[in-house]
Scaffold this motif. Structure first.
Motif, short mmCIF file in Angstrom:
data_model
loop_
_atom_site.label_atom_id
_atom_site.label_comp_id
_atom_site.label_asym_id
_atom_site.label_seq_id
_atom_site.Cartn_x
_atom_site.Cartn_y
_atom_site.Cartn_z
N ILE A 1 -72.36 40.27 -8.95
CA ILE A 1 -73.67 39.62 -9.11
C ILE A 1 -74.24 39.23 -7.74
O ILE A 1 -75.41 39.44 -7.46
N ARG A 2 -73.38 38.67 -6.88
CA ARG A 2 -73.85 38.28 -5.54
C ARG A 2 -74.31 39.51 -4.73
O ARG A 2 -75.26 39.42 -3.96
N SER A 3 -73.64 40.64 -4.91
CA SER A 3 -74.02 41.84 -4.15
C SER A 3 -75.29 42.49 -4.69
O SER A 3 -76.01 43.16 -3.95
N GLU A 4 -75.58 42.28 -5.97
CA GLU A 4 -76.74 42.93 -6.59
C GLU A 4 -78.04 42.14 -6.43
O GLU A 4 -79.12 42.71 -6.50
N PHE A 5 -77.93 40.84 -6.24
CA PHE A 5 -79.12 39.98 -6.20
C PHE A 5 -79.07 39.06 -5.00
O PHE A 5 -78.00 38.61 -4.58
N ASP A 6 -80.24 38.75 -4.46
CA ASP A 6 -80.32 37.92 -3.26
C ASP A 6 -80.21 36.43 -3.55
O ASP A 6 -79.53 35.71 -2.84
N SER A 7 -80.88 35.98 -4.55
CA SER A 7 -80.98 34.55 -4.80
C SER A 7 -80.11 34.17 -6.00
O SER A 7 -80.52 34.30 -7.15
N ILE A 8 -78.89 33.73 -5.69
CA ILE A 8 -77.94 33.38 -6.75
C ILE A 8 -77.20 32.11 -6.37
O ILE A 8 -76.87 31.90 -5.20
N SER A 9 -76.96 31.29 -7.37
CA SER A 9 -76.16 30.08 -7.17
C SER A 9 -75.07 30.07 -8.23
O SER A 9 -75.35 30.22 -9.42
N VAL A 10 -73.83 29.92 -7.79
CA VAL A 10 -72.69 29.89 -8.71
C VAL A 10 -72.24 28.44 -8.86
O VAL A 10 -71.88 27.79 -7.88
N ILE A 11 -72.30 27.97 -10.09
CA ILE A 11 -71.95 26.59 -10.40
C ILE A 11 -70.73 26.59 -11.32
O ILE A 11 -70.72 27.27 -12.35
N GLY A 12 -69.71 25.85 -10.95
CA GLY A 12 -68.52 25.71 -11.78
C GLY A 12 -68.64 24.50 -12.68
O GLY A 12 -69.21 23.48 -12.29
N ILE A 13 -68.14 24.65 -13.88
CA ILE A 13 -68.04 23.52 -14.81
C ILE A 13 -66.58 23.46 -15.25
O ILE A 13 -66.00 24.47 -15.66
N TYR A 14 -66.01 22.27 -15.13
CA TYR A 14 -64.59 22.12 -15.42
C TYR A 14 -64.35 20.85 -16.23
O TYR A 14 -65.06 19.85 -16.10
N ALA A 15 -63.34 20.91 -17.08
CA ALA A 15 -62.81 19.76 -17.80
C ALA A 15 -61.32 20.01 -18.02
O ALA A 15 -60.89 21.17 -18.04
N ASN A 16 -60.55 18.96 -18.17
CA ASN A 16 -59.11 19.13 -18.34
C ASN A 16 -58.80 19.85 -19.66
O ASN A 16 -59.61 19.86 -20.58
N SER A 17 -57.63 20.43 -19.73
CA SER A 17 -57.28 21.29 -20.86
C SER A 17 -57.21 20.55 -22.20
O SER A 17 -57.63 21.09 -23.22
N LEU A 18 -56.71 19.33 -22.22
CA LEU A 18 -56.61 18.60 -23.49
C LEU A 18 -58.00 18.30 -24.05
O LEU A 18 -58.25 18.48 -25.25
N LEU A 19 -58.91 17.89 -23.21
CA LEU A 19 -60.28 17.61 -23.65
C LEU A 19 -60.96 18.89 -24.13
O LEU A 19 -61.62 18.89 -25.17
N ARG A 20 -60.74 19.99 -23.43
CA ARG A 20 -61.32 21.26 -23.86
C ARG A 20 -60.74 21.72 -25.19
O ARG A 20 -61.45 22.25 -26.05
N TYR A 21 -59.46 21.49 -25.40
CA TYR A 21 -58.82 21.83 -26.68
C TYR A 21 -59.45 20.99 -27.81
O TYR A 21 -59.75 21.52 -28.88
N GLN A 22 -59.66 19.72 -27.56
CA GLN A 22 -60.29 18.86 -28.57
C GLN A 22 -61.70 19.34 -28.90
O GLN A 22 -62.12 19.33 -30.06
N ARG A 23 -62.43 19.79 -27.90
CA ARG A 23 -63.77 20.35 -28.13
C ARG A 23 -63.68 21.62 -28.97
O ARG A 23 -64.51 21.85 -29.85
#
Length: 181
Positions: free
Chosen positions: A94-116
């Motif tokens: 994606i970065r090589s194909e397009f000039d204007s890109i922003s990569v944002i990470g979203i993280y949460a711990n595994s137990l909370l993600r399992y509950q979700r």
């Protein structure tokens, strides 16, 4: 402008992408939709994660990213959001194909993600925390942690309320869109 949201399952990627889409009218693409579509087209049977491993082995880890790139180019949208990538290679494409890109990470711990996950799906499905962790390990083997540690322009820790996630998205992403463009 392209916003690429990465992170493990149930961290809040889709929720964030849908929120950005509703606030901006951006074109939203979920990478998992491309996976499921190809899985159905191939008439594959078995676990979808096994299918992804096979596709990555045979076609390369960027195989779904190329489809996403085509879709973005065809849309002619000024602002696109991608969520669901699991490999560093996908982000590099994606970065090589397009000039204007922003990569944002979203993280949460595994137990909370399992509950979700249990709230999202049927809590009585018999899906255990061990099952969830095994899926996590498979995704981690694709390289998602490398993407989260080496390729981010921003990171949101999503371990609180939905309103706080939206506040973080407003601060980390929406307030920056005009700066990125």
């Amino acid at each position: 402008m392209i916003i690429c949201i990465v992170g493990p399952s149930c961290a809040g990627k889709t929720t964030s992408a849908e929120y950005i889409e509703s606030e901006t009218g951006a074109k939203y693409l979920e990478a998992s939709d491309f996976v499921r579509s190809r899985y159905a087209e191939c008439g594959s049977e078995g676990e979808i994660m096994d299918f992804v491993k096979k596709e990555f082995s045979e076609e390369g880890r960027g195989t779904f990213a190329y489809q996403v790139c085509e879709q973005i180019e065809d849309s002619n949208s000024d602002l696109s959001i991608i969520s669901g990538f699991r490999t560093q290679e996908e982000i590099e494409i994606i970065r090589s194909e397009f000039d204007s890109i922003s990569v944002i990470g979203i993280y949460a711990n595994s137990l909370l993600r399992y509950q979700r996950k249990l709230k999202r799906d049927n809590p009585k499905s018999g899906y255990t925390y061990r099952d969830f962790l095994q899926k996590d390990f498979t995704e981690y083997s694709f390289g998602i942690m490398g993407a989260l540690t080496h390729q981010l322009d921003g990171l949101i820790i999503n371990e609180s309320t939905l309103d706080e996630l939206y506040e973080s998205v407003d601060k980390e992403i929406l307030s920056q869109i005009s700066v990125w463009e």
